[in-house]
Write an enzyme that holds these catalytic residues in place. Structure first.
Site, mmCIF file in Angstrom:
data_model
loop_
_atom_site.group_PDB
_atom_site.id
_atom_site.type_symbol
_atom_site.label_atom_id
_atom_site.label_comp_id
_atom_site.label_asym_id
_atom_site.label_seq_id
_atom_site.Cartn_x
_atom_site.Cartn_y
_atom_site.Cartn_z
ATOM 1 N N SER A 53 0.835 -1.207 0.000
ATOM 2 C CA SER A 53 0.000 0.000 0.000
ATOM 3 C C SER A 53 0.873 1.263 0.000
ATOM 4 O O SER A 53 0.382 2.354 -0.276
ATOM 5 C CB SER A 53 -0.962 0.012 1.190
ATOM 6 N N HIS A 54 2.152 1.132 0.310
ATOM 7 C CA HIS A 54 3.054 2.284 0.299
ATOM 8 C C HIS A 54 4.282 2.020 -0.564
ATOM 9 O O HIS A 54 5.360 2.547 -0.310
ATOM 10 C CB HIS A 54 3.415 2.688 1.730
ATOM 11 N N GLU A 194 -4.623 0.569 2.157
ATOM 12 C CA GLU A 194 -5.097 -0.831 2.093
ATOM 13 C C GLU A 194 -6.527 -0.875 1.566
ATOM 14 O O GLU A 194 -6.892 -1.755 0.788
ATOM 15 C CB GLU A 194 -5.070 -1.470 3.482
#
Ligand code: NDP
Ligand code: PYC
Length: 348
Positions: A53-54, A194
């Site tokens: 997610s990052h 997420e």
């Protein structure tokens, strides 16, 4: 294969290829080369450590922030020293990575000199995980903490309307001869990234992640993104989220998540505002006793692992080792969307 995007084979990239791609995409978005290098490095670290997610997905998020005029692509960070143990870096409205790089050497020097020091990053755009920053400080032998508000997406415990950001807290502890102990998590039930990945994949979210715009618990990712996320740990996460708002907002003269959201004016950019980073030199309290006391910390880590529990960071470091040998696997749809930016099409 069901024809679902999640069933497509991922795109294999080496870490070097991912770094090169990220720099090219950020350059194509108009980022100055020093910003592009710093931002690309953070995204590649996220991808390498299995924090999808990052990871490279954030290229889409960063591109949108530049396209919408939320992030200044060539901002020049300004470093000042408001007090002997304090560093401030004004990011000038650019991404936070370069300001952190510019402020970190002074933060380290001040922590070593005074035992404790703080860095306020102001007026910067935040899209990233915080662990790379605290990990870098612990690799210098310091204990580190980092906090940042985001946009008002999260309801306080007992309410259903957004007030807080996803407000992460990151902590790192140096371990002689080993990778530092690091944890880094949102004070919301989960990072917003997420939920965005669930929406992209057409997957439902667990019922305790958030509420729809009518304030009802929902498993529809789109509805939760439009409504309100929940904090983790009920009233405890809610109080910690409030603490992050205060110490990385008003305390350092920067925005709360609600103010950041208002300043965005619906453009859908990443949060803009402050981050507070604390660095503590164990030698400040312990002097010559440092190694004895750090050894006592190791006994605690061993007591955790000996019963089969895992330390935070273990999964990430295993993903790092795997990525270093096997390279990266980028979801095909994310890769396609990233490549579209290089073709001059707007970020999805
Ligand atoms: P998670 O809920 O996935 O929790 C992450 C942390 O908990 C990691 O340190 C992880 O270690 C550890 N952990 C997870 N499971 C266990 C376990 N079973 N035992 C021990 N430790 C465990 O993260 P979030 O979704 O809350 O946040 C993800 C990222 O999003 C963070 O890096 C955060 O900085 C970022 N974020 C950034 C924001 C910003 O404004 N810049 C806002 C919100 C989030 P490991 O990594 O090894 O699994
Ligand atoms: O995933 O919540 C999130 C987030 C906000 C800013 C960067 N990441």
């Amino acid at each position: 294969m069901t024809g679902h995007p999640a069933d497509e084979p991922p795109v294999a990239l080496s870490i070097g290829e991912a770094r090169d791609l990220a720099r090219r995409v950020l350059g194509a978005c108009g980022l100055a080369s020093d910003h592009a290098a710093a931002v690309a490095e953070t995204m590649v670290r996220g991808e390498r450590d299995g924090c999808t997610s990052h990871g490279l997905y954030r290229l889409l998020v960063a591109a949108r922030s530049v396209e919408q005029g939320v992030a200044v692509p060539d901002a020049v960070p300004q470093v000042t020293e408001p007090a002997p143990a304090l560093v401030r870096v004004d990011g000038g409205g650019g991404f936070a990575q370069l300001p952190f790089e510019r402020g970190m050497p002074l933060l380290v020097a001040k922590a070593r000199r005074y035992g404790i020091a703080a860095l306020a990053l102001n007026n910067a755009v935040h899209f990233a995980a915080l662990w790379p920053e605290v990990e870098a400080l612990a690799e210098e032998g310091l204990v580190a903490l980092a906090f940042t508000p985001s946009h008002a997406w999260v309801a306080p415990e007992g309410g259903t309307q957004p007030v807080f950001g996803t407000n992460p807290i990151a902590f790192a502890w140096p371990r002689p001869g080993r990778a530092p102990f690091v944890f880094d998590f949102a004070t919301s039930a989960v990072a917003r990234g997420e939920i965005e990945l669930h929406r992209r994949a057409g997957k439902p979210v667990p019922p305790d992640w958030g509420y729809d715009p009518q304030g009802q618990p929902s498993t529809d990712a789109e509805a939760v993104l439009a409504g309100a996320m929940r904090t983790f740990g009920a009233h405890k996460g809610s109080a910690l989220a409030a603490m992050v708002e205060l110490i990385a907002g008003p305390l350092i003269g920067d925005m709360t998540s609600a103010e950041s959201m208002a300043a965005d004016e619906g453009r859908g950019g990443s949060p803009i505002g402050g981050e507070l980073i604390l660095a503590i030199d164990p030698a400040g309290f312990l002097g010559a006793g440092v190694s004895d006391h750090l050894a006592r910390a190791e006994a605690m880590f061993a007591a955790i692992e000996q019963q089969g529990a895992r330390l935070p960071g273990t999964r990430r470091l295993a993903a790092r080792a795997r990525s270093d040998t096997q390279g990266l696997a980028i979801p095909a749809q994310v890769h396609r969307d990233i490549m579209q930016i290089l073709e001059g099409r707007p970020p999805k």
